[in-house]
Design a protein around this motif. Structure first.
Motif, PDB file in Angstrom:
ATOM      1  N   ILE A  13       0.870  -1.187   0.000  1.00  0.00           N
ATOM      2  CA  ILE A  13       0.000   0.000   0.000  1.00  0.00           C
ATOM      3  C   ILE A  13       0.899   1.227   0.000  1.00  0.00           C
ATOM      4  CG2 ILE A  13      -1.724   1.295   1.299  1.00  0.00           C
ATOM      5  CD1 ILE A  13      -2.608  -1.407   2.520  1.00  0.00           C
ATOM      6  N   LYS A  14       0.863   1.993  -1.092  1.00  0.00           N
ATOM      7  CA  LYS A  14       1.754   3.149  -1.188  1.00  0.00           C
ATOM      8  C   LYS A  14       1.056   4.407  -0.679  1.00  0.00           C
ATOM      9  CE  LYS A  14       4.561   1.912  -5.212  1.00  0.00           C
ATOM     10  NZ  LYS A  14       4.870   2.385  -6.571  1.00  0.00           N
ATOM     11  N   VAL A  15       1.781   5.180   0.130  1.00  0.00           N
ATOM     12  CA  VAL A  15       1.263   6.456   0.610  1.00  0.00           C
ATOM     13  C   VAL A  15       2.291   7.541   0.268  1.00  0.00           C
ATOM     14  CG1 VAL A  15       0.419   7.757   2.591  1.00  0.00           C
ATOM     15  CG2 VAL A  15       0.111   5.279   2.520  1.00  0.00           C
ATOM     16  N   GLY A  16       1.850   8.629  -0.342  1.00  0.00           N
ATOM     17  CA  GLY A  16       2.767   9.684  -0.756  1.00  0.00           C
ATOM     18  C   GLY A  16       3.020  10.694   0.358  1.00  0.00           C
ATOM     19  N   PHE A  17       4.167  11.385   0.265  1.00  0.00           N
ATOM     20  CA  PHE A  17       4.435  12.530   1.142  1.00  0.00           C
ATOM     21  C   PHE A  17       5.008  13.610   0.235  1.00  0.00           C
ATOM     22  CE2 PHE A  17       7.253  14.346   4.762  1.00  0.00           C
ATOM     23  CZ  PHE A  17       6.317  15.341   5.001  1.00  0.00           C
ATOM     24  N   ASN A  18       4.234  14.674   0.037  1.00  0.00           N
ATOM     25  CA  ASN A  18       4.589  15.717  -0.915  1.00  0.00           C
ATOM     26  C   ASN A  18       4.918  16.989  -0.140  1.00  0.00           C
ATOM     27  OD1 ASN A  18       4.836  17.332  -3.149  1.00  0.00           O
ATOM     28  ND2 ASN A  18       2.659  17.325  -3.690  1.00  0.00           N
ATOM     29  N   THR A  19       6.205  17.303   0.008  1.00  0.00           N
ATOM     30  CA  THR A  19       6.597  18.423   0.866  1.00  0.00           C
ATOM     31  C   THR A  19       7.961  18.954   0.472  1.00  0.00           C
ATOM     32  OG1 THR A  19       6.767  19.110   3.179  1.00  0.00           O
ATOM     33  CG2 THR A  19       7.789  17.024   2.599  1.00  0.00           C
ATOM     34  N   ASP A  20       8.335  20.071   1.087  1.00  0.00           N
ATOM     35  CA  ASP A  20       9.658  20.639   0.833  1.00  0.00           C
ATOM     36  C   ASP A  20      10.710  19.924   1.686  1.00  0.00           C
ATOM     37  OD1 ASP A  20      11.861  22.183   0.408  1.00  0.00           O
ATOM     38  OD2 ASP A  20      11.253  23.722   1.840  1.00  0.00           O
ATOM     39  N   LEU A  21      11.661  19.287   1.018  1.00  0.00           N
ATOM     40  CA  LEU A  21      12.704  18.562   1.752  1.00  0.00           C
ATOM     41  C   LEU A  21      14.050  19.241   1.654  1.00  0.00           C
ATOM     42  CD1 LEU A  21      11.598  15.073   0.537  1.00  0.00           C
ATOM     43  CD2 LEU A  21      11.686  15.748   2.934  1.00  0.00           C
ATOM     44  N   SER A  22      14.151  20.300   0.872  1.00  0.00           N
ATOM     45  CA  SER A  22      15.494  20.839   0.652  1.00  0.00           C
ATOM     46  C   SER A  22      15.559  22.345   0.462  1.00  0.00           C
ATOM     47  CB  SER A  22      16.107  20.176  -0.590  1.00  0.00           C
ATOM     48  OG  SER A  22      15.310  20.465  -1.719  1.00  0.00           O
ATOM     49  N   ALA A  23      14.437  22.993   0.114  1.00  0.00           N
ATOM     50  CA  ALA A  23      14.586  24.355  -0.410  1.00  0.00           C
ATOM     51  C   ALA A  23      14.423  25.479   0.607  1.00  0.00           C
ATOM     52  CB  ALA A  23      13.601  24.569  -1.548  1.00  0.00           C
ATOM     53  N   SER A  24      13.589  25.319   1.614  1.00  0.00           N
ATOM     54  CA  SER A  24      13.368  26.443   2.530  1.00  0.00           C
ATOM     55  C   SER A  24      13.664  26.012   3.966  1.00  0.00           C
ATOM     56  CB  SER A  24      11.929  26.954   2.426  1.00  0.00           C
ATOM     57  OG  SER A  24      11.052  26.054   3.062  1.00  0.00           O
ATOM     58  N   ALA A  25      13.531  26.976   4.870  1.00  0.00           N
ATOM     59  CA  ALA A  25      13.828  26.691   6.275  1.00  0.00           C
ATOM     60  C   ALA A  25      12.902  25.607   6.818  1.00  0.00           C
ATOM     61  CB  ALA A  25      13.678  27.964   7.096  1.00  0.00           C
ATOM     62  N   SER A  26      11.710  25.485   6.229  1.00  0.00           N
ATOM     63  CA  SER A  26      10.753  24.517   6.750  1.00  0.00           C
ATOM     64  C   SER A  26      11.106  23.082   6.365  1.00  0.00           C
ATOM     65  CB  SER A  26       9.344  24.873   6.284  1.00  0.00           C
ATOM     66  OG  SER A  26       9.315  24.932   4.887  1.00  0.00           O
ATOM     67  N   ALA A  27      12.126  22.902   5.517  1.00  0.00           N
ATOM     68  CA  ALA A  27      12.527  21.558   5.109  1.00  0.00           C
ATOM     69  C   ALA A  27      12.886  20.693   6.316  1.00  0.00           C
ATOM     70  CB  ALA A  27      13.702  21.636   4.147  1.00  0.00           C
ATOM     71  N   GLU A  28      13.438  21.334   7.350  1.00  0.00           N
ATOM     72  CA  GLU A  28      13.815  20.578   8.551  1.00  0.00           C
ATOM     73  C   GLU A  28      12.618  19.862   9.163  1.00  0.00           C
ATOM     74  OE1 GLU A  28      15.603  23.252  11.273  1.00  0.00           O
ATOM     75  OE2 GLU A  28      17.505  23.305  10.174  1.00  0.00           O
ATOM     76  N   TYR A  29      11.484  20.570   9.192  1.00  0.00           N
ATOM     77  CA  TYR A  29      10.293  19.965   9.784  1.00  0.00           C
ATOM     78  C   TYR A  29       9.825  18.780   8.942  1.00  0.00           C
ATOM     79  CZ  TYR A  29      10.223  24.250  12.523  1.00  0.00           C
ATOM     80  OH  TYR A  29      10.561  25.277  13.357  1.00  0.00           O
ATOM     81  N   SER A  30       9.894  18.951   7.603  1.00  0.00           N
ATOM     82  CA  SER A  30       9.494  17.868   6.716  1.00  0.00           C
ATOM     83  C   SER A  30      10.356  16.638   6.953  1.00  0.00           C
ATOM     84  CB  SER A  30       9.644  18.290   5.260  1.00  0.00           C
ATOM     85  OG  SER A  30       8.900  19.448   5.004  1.00  0.00           O
ATOM     86  N   VAL A  58      -2.440   5.556  -2.359  1.00  0.00           N
ATOM     87  CA  VAL A  58      -3.841   5.508  -1.921  1.00  0.00           C
ATOM     88  C   VAL A  58      -4.196   6.740  -1.090  1.00  0.00           C
ATOM     89  CG1 VAL A  58      -3.806   3.002  -1.948  1.00  0.00           C
ATOM     90  CG2 VAL A  58      -3.390   4.202   0.199  1.00  0.00           C
ATOM     91  N   ALA A  59      -3.161   7.413  -0.558  1.00  0.00           N
ATOM     92  CA  ALA A  59      -3.374   8.630   0.228  1.00  0.00           C
ATOM     93  C   ALA A  59      -2.082   9.436   0.180  1.00  0.00           C
ATOM     94  CB  ALA A  59      -3.724   8.292   1.672  1.00  0.00           C
ATOM     95  N   VAL A  60      -2.190  10.705   0.586  1.00  0.00           N
ATOM     96  CA  VAL A  60      -1.005  11.577   0.559  1.00  0.00           C
ATOM     97  C   VAL A  60      -0.905  12.304   1.898  1.00  0.00           C
ATOM     98  CG1 VAL A  60       0.063  13.590  -0.539  1.00  0.00           C
ATOM     99  CG2 VAL A  60      -1.134  11.917  -1.944  1.00  0.00           C
ATOM    100  N   PHE A  61       0.330  12.455   2.382  1.00  0.00           N
ATOM    101  CA  PHE A  61       0.557  13.317   3.548  1.00  0.00           C
ATOM    102  C   PHE A  61       0.964  14.703   3.047  1.00  0.00           C
ATOM    103  CE2 PHE A  61       1.666   9.109   5.543  1.00  0.00           C
ATOM    104  CZ  PHE A  61       0.505   9.031   6.306  1.00  0.00           C
ATOM    105  N   GLY A  62       0.449  15.730   3.691  1.00  0.00           N
ATOM    106  CA  GLY A  62       0.607  17.098   3.178  1.00  0.00           C
ATOM    107  C   GLY A  62       1.818  17.827   3.721  1.00  0.00           C
ATOM    108  N   PRO A  63       2.093  19.008   3.147  1.00  0.00           N
ATOM    109  CA  PRO A  63       3.378  19.697   3.324  1.00  0.00           C
ATOM    110  C   PRO A  63       3.486  20.618   4.538  1.00  0.00           C
ATOM    111  CG  PRO A  63       2.027  20.930   1.841  1.00  0.00           C
ATOM    112  CD  PRO A  63       1.191  19.755   2.285  1.00  0.00           C
TER     113      PRO A  63
END
Lengths: 303, 412
Positions: free
Chosen positions: B42-59, B113-118
């Motif tokens: 069962i695949k679940v996506g996570f679509n977020t900033d991982l590298s570009a802004s200061a918030s990448a750390e939280y991701s 089947v679902a996505v986690f948000g940014p």
């Protein structure tokens, strides 16, 4: 309420002091070479980090409590930033300005902007993007006048600006070098015919201008924290200050910087969100009626 | 080779990573051959900033949380009779267009089947219509903008387990309403999207509570001197000041408070927990603001356990909340899939809106957290009152907070 007005003046002078320093550094290259360094903002940020690097080389924490060692360390950071950025200024002149001086077009605008981008990228590669807070050598306790207040670092900047004005006047009016600078500013060709090495004067003014911007970065770091991006906004405002005061009058630039600082804090006391609009409208107005700035005037001076 | 490691590999190492993944897949296949019959992953996506802004750390903290939850669920035998949960991570580079593209890639190519948000609320707002159109449930464990889970007409597929601005403001407003010393109220917000959205929430929530600000002022996030604005609050006799801004500007606000010797009760956005705030304010003035924080590792023994488990891999320990929210989001999604008996989007959404079994997470035990109309997993009462003390973030309480009951919070 009286203390609120007093605070407007104190804050305006302390914000304006920074503008005045950088505005002045703009004008010295303009008066002698008729070019401007559009990477001055990056030089401010890079200089601040050179200061931080000097502190860490001396083994002093940037956030250490003030003391004799820290005070001397801060002095060393100022000198170090001035020296390194002075050398950068020479490099800037040789790489980005000299190839285009005396030629038509404004290639130096692009090349100095490009030099700034290189400088900033270099800084990011060495120090990374995170800002670094630097402690003021005189502590951060507020000096209170009624309910208004000012911090020691802000007074330090003010004193530096006043000192600069005095030294500048002496150099300009009492020394041979001052005379040489004024001669080059007035008519480079004639100055050259009189045996003045214009190129040397130009290199020196760029070195001095960048050194001053670097020192401003170290002075500003305890207020805004050292960051490679700290200079961008400051440089734009300082340039505006220089335009108000008159780019070809170094003293006028300093007045322009202070005026802009006072204007900003006064407008913010009225309506903070209107500050930029009012400030830049006034700048446009000033330039419409006095294209050379308030203190610019046309040069009619015999050297 | 886990999904997390793959997601963070620089591009030039992709070839090596691919080779390693092949080996891992081969090894996995060997094990799977020996196990009981089971369906596809069962695949679940996570679509977020991982590298570009200061918030990448939280991701990146969030990735650790999701993966920890998936590991735990898979270790217990997975879902729907032995199917494993797999996290598929996409970097949106903090850019809305890239985030939209990722969303299509995750749904159409990866068949998640679902996505986690940014983390960046703006990006979630940019693609929430895609989730709703394609009927793919989304749980946002990071971004706080109130509008993310707002319905767009029809079924709403956007859910959240995070500290929304509105819920933070609701708690702070409850505090102000029940504090006998509140007096006159003022709002000071920065000119960023964050500050402006905060002002909208401040205005709406204060109306619910019958509180009217005597003065609203704005500040430029790059300024270091806020004395002009503060002197106006002082002249207006403001006793309680709400500040909605990013961390560093709040630091300069408290410094300017000291300059003019004016110290109203200061209630702020949770950005006051950031390093930027603390450095700008200094240890003494950092103790001024009172704010809400979602979770810290010392909340209880369970959270400490999760913290220890991922500590060495967390890029920013102060952003631990990202991992805790994400772990709980994964548990809620798993519970919904199990209850629905299928990975079909509409069925999972319906199950999320009507969870029959309590889900014991790190933040709390979720008992029917969502409904058809309510999609926020956490509310103001789940957050912690926080204040800096001696250079450290700590829980804060006083006479007002002790007396606050759930009834004191006005809904709406």
């Amino acid at each position: 309420m009286a203390s609120a007005y007093l605070q407007i003046i104190l804050s305006g002078l302390s914000v304006g002091g920074v503008y005045a320093l950088v505005a002045f550094s703009f004008s010295i290259t303009f008066t002698t070479t008729k070019t401007l360094n559009f990477s001055q903002g990056e030089v401010v940020g890079f200089g601040a980090f050179v200061g931080v690097a000097v502190l860490s080389l001396l083994g002093i924490s940037a956030l250490a409590a003030p003391g004799i060692t820290e005070g001397l360390g801060y002095l060393a950071a100022l000198v170090g930033a001035g020296a390194v950025m002075g050398a950068v200024g020479v490099l800037l002149f040789l790489l980005a300005v000299r190839p285009f001086t005396g030629k038509p077009g404004m290639n130096w605008v692009m090349s100095t902007i490009g030099f700034g981008i290189i400088l900033q990228s270099l800084g990011l590669a060495i120090w990374g993007p995170a800002p670094v807070m630097v402690a003021s050598p005189f502590g951060s306790d507020v000096i209170r006048i009624g309910d208004a207040g000012i911090r020691p670092q802000e007074i330090l900047i003010f004193v530096c600006v006043i000192g600069l004005v005095v030294v500048l006047d002496l150099v300009y009016r009492r020394t041979t070098f001052g005379k040489v600078m004024r001669a080059v500013a007035f008519d480079p060709d004639a100055a050259s015919l009189m045996g003045i090495d214009i190129r040397k004067v130009m290199v020196l003014t760029f070195a001095f201008s960048c050194a001053l911007a670097g020192v401003s970065g170290v002075l500003l770091a305890p207020i805004a924290s050292a960051s490679l991006f700290m200079g961008m906004g400051v440089a734009l405002k300082s340039f505006s200050g220089a335009m108000i005061g008159g780019l070809n009058n170094p003293r006028g630039c300093i007045y322009g910087g202070f005026m802009l600082g006072l204007l900003e804090t006064s407008v913010a006391f009225w309506q903070a969100q209107w500050r930029e609009i009012v400030v830049f409208l006034l700048i446009i107005l000033v330039l419409a009626f006095r294209p050379n700035g308030l203190f610019g005037g046309t040069v009619a001076e015999k050297v | 080779m886990t999904v997390i490691q793959k997601a963070f590999l620089p591009r030039r190492r992709v070839v090596r990573a691919a080779a390693a993944a092949l080996v891992a897949a081969a090894a996995g296949a060997t094990f799977a051959g020996g196990a009981l019959a089971q369906g596809p992953d069962i695949k679940v996506g996570f679509n977020t900033d991982l590298s570009a802004s200061a918030s990448a750390e939280y991701s990146r903290n969030a990735v650790l949380g999701f993966q920890a939850a998936f590991d735990d669920i898979n270790a217990k035998g997975g879902l729907l009779g032995g199917r494993k949960l797999v996290l598929v991570v996409r970097d949106d580079l903090a850019q809305p267009p890239k985030a939209i593209q990722n969303m299509s890639d995750l749904i159409d190519n990866e068949k998640v089947v679902a996505v986690f948000g940014p983390t960046n609320s703006g990006n979630a707002l940019a693609w929430k219509h895609i989730a709703n159109q394609k009927k793919v449930p989304v749980i946002v464990s990071l971004g706080t903008s109130t509008d993310i889970v707002k319905p767009m007409g029809g079924d709403n597929y956007m859910f959240r387990v995070s500290a929304t601005d509105r819920e933070q403001i609701r708690s702070l407003m409850t505090y102000a309403k029940n504090n006998p010393k509140t007096g006159k109220v003022g709002f000071l917000v920065d000119t960023t999207g964050y500050g402006q959205a905060g002002l909208k929430d401040l205005t709406e929530v204060s109306e619910l509570y019958g509180i009217k600000p005597v003065l609203v002022e704005k500040l430029n996030p790059n300024d270091t001197d806020m004395t002009s604005q503060l002197n106006k609050f002082k002249a207006a006799g403001v006793d309680t000041l709400f500040v909605w801004a990013l961390g560093t500007p709040i630091g300069h606000v408290v410094r300017s408070m000291e300059t003019i010797n004016y110290f109203p009760l200061t209630l702020t956005s949770w950005a006051s927990d950031s390093k930027g705030f603390f450095e700008a304010a200094g240890p003494k003035l950092a103790e001024i603001p009172l704010f809400m924080r979602s979770v810290s590792q010392d909340r209880n023994a369970k959270t400490q356990e999760l913290f220890k488990r991922i500590e060495s891999r967390m890029p920013a320990p102060s952003g631990f909340w990202g991992a805790a929210h994400s772990y709980d989001s994964a548990l809620l999604l798993a519970a919904a899939i199990q209850q629905a008996g299928t990975t079909d989007g509409p069925a999972v959404r319906a199950a999320l809106e009507d969870l029959k079994q309590p889900v014991p997470g790190y933040m709390k035990t979720y008992e029917a957290p969502f409904s058809k109309t309510y999609h926020e997993g956490l509310s103001g009462a789940d957050f912690m009152w926080t204040r800096w003390k001696d250079g450290k973030l700590g829980p804060y309480t006083d006479d007002v907070i002790i007396k606050l009951t759930p009834d004191a919070y006005v809904k709406g």
